[in-house]
Design a protein around this motif. Structure first.
Motif, PDB file in Angstrom:
ATOM      1  N   LYS A  47      42.062  45.142  18.340  1.00  0.00           N
ATOM      2  CA  LYS A  47      41.711  43.680  18.074  1.00  0.00           C
ATOM      3  C   LYS A  47      41.113  43.201  19.531  1.00  0.00           C
ATOM      4  N   GLU A  48      41.534  43.832  20.634  1.00  0.00           N
ATOM      5  CA  GLU A  48      40.712  43.399  22.047  1.00  0.00           C
ATOM      6  C   GLU A  48      39.428  43.694  21.988  1.00  0.00           C
ATOM      7  N   ILE A  49      39.181  45.169  21.600  1.00  0.00           N
ATOM      8  CA  ILE A  49      37.997  45.792  21.523  1.00  0.00           C
ATOM      9  C   ILE A  49      37.102  44.901  20.638  1.00  0.00           C
ATOM     10  N   THR A  50      37.475  44.736  19.329  1.00  0.00           N
ATOM     11  CA  THR A  50      36.872  43.988  18.432  1.00  0.00           C
ATOM     12  C   THR A  50      36.345  42.785  18.933  1.00  0.00           C
ATOM     13  N   ASP A  51      37.322  41.801  19.591  1.00  0.00           N
ATOM     14  CA  ASP A  51      36.971  40.514  20.183  1.00  0.00           C
ATOM     15  C   ASP A  51      36.001  40.946  21.114  1.00  0.00           C
ATOM     16  N   ARG A  52      35.975  41.780  22.133  1.00  0.00           N
ATOM     17  CA  ARG A  52      35.087  41.707  23.230  1.00  0.00           C
ATOM     18  C   ARG A  52      33.593  42.283  22.502  1.00  0.00           C
ATOM     19  N   THR A  60      28.761  34.987  23.899  1.00  0.00           N
ATOM     20  CA  THR A  60      29.753  34.140  24.389  1.00  0.00           C
ATOM     21  C   THR A  60      30.504  34.736  25.469  1.00  0.00           C
ATOM     22  N   ALA A  61      30.240  36.106  25.460  1.00  0.00           N
ATOM     23  CA  ALA A  61      30.834  36.848  26.721  1.00  0.00           C
ATOM     24  C   ALA A  61      30.529  36.235  28.078  1.00  0.00           C
ATOM     25  N   ILE A  62      31.613  36.219  28.922  1.00  0.00           N
ATOM     26  CA  ILE A  62      31.473  35.752  30.360  1.00  0.00           C
ATOM     27  C   ILE A  62      31.394  37.091  31.112  1.00  0.00           C
ATOM     28  N   GLY A  63      30.217  37.251  31.667  1.00  0.00           N
ATOM     29  CA  GLY A  63      30.107  38.505  32.386  1.00  0.00           C
ATOM     30  C   GLY A  63      30.175  38.188  33.900  1.00  0.00           C
ATOM     31  N   ILE A  64      29.935  39.288  34.757  1.00  0.00           N
ATOM     32  CA  ILE A  64      29.788  38.941  36.250  1.00  0.00           C
ATOM     33  C   ILE A  64      28.777  39.434  36.714  1.00  0.00           C
ATOM     34  N   ASP A  65      28.185  39.123  37.829  1.00  0.00           N
ATOM     35  CA  ASP A  65      26.876  39.736  38.565  1.00  0.00           C
ATOM     36  C   ASP A  65      26.933  41.072  38.420  1.00  0.00           C
ATOM     37  N   TYR A  66      25.844  41.897  38.030  1.00  0.00           N
ATOM     38  CA  TYR A  66      25.972  43.281  38.106  1.00  0.00           C
ATOM     39  C   TYR A  66      26.248  44.130  39.704  1.00  0.00           C
TER      40      TYR A  66
END
Length: 79
Positions: A47-52, A60-66
């Motif tokens: 479920k976590e992987i599918t959601d991500r 809609t994913a919130i990422g961080i700076d590379y």
């Protein structure tokens, strides 16, 4: 062994995001000889992987700076 893991980690980081997620999924479900408790854990990871993946696909994913992400990875794996 530690060097092999670090080399592999370096190579994995270079993979496209989708391929990394597919690899994670494959590794998590590689051993199907698990107990019911493990199946619950696997279901939660599925479920976590599918959601991500969905969040990445939907934008809609919130990422961080590379650079910040690489600093965190280097701090964790190079020490």
């Amino acid at each position: 062994m530690r060097q092999n893991i670090e080399n592999l980690t370096t190579e994995l980081i270079r993979l496209p995001r989708r391929e990394r997620l597919e690899l994670v999924r494959f590794l998590l479900f590689l051993d199907n000889r698990s107990s019911d408790s493990d199946n619950d854990i696997e279901s939660a990871w599925e479920k976590e992987i599918t959601d991500r993946v969905r969040a990445v696909d939907d934008g809609t994913a919130i990422g961080i700076d590379y650079d910040r992400a690489m600093q965190k990875i280097e701090k964790r794996f190079i020490q």
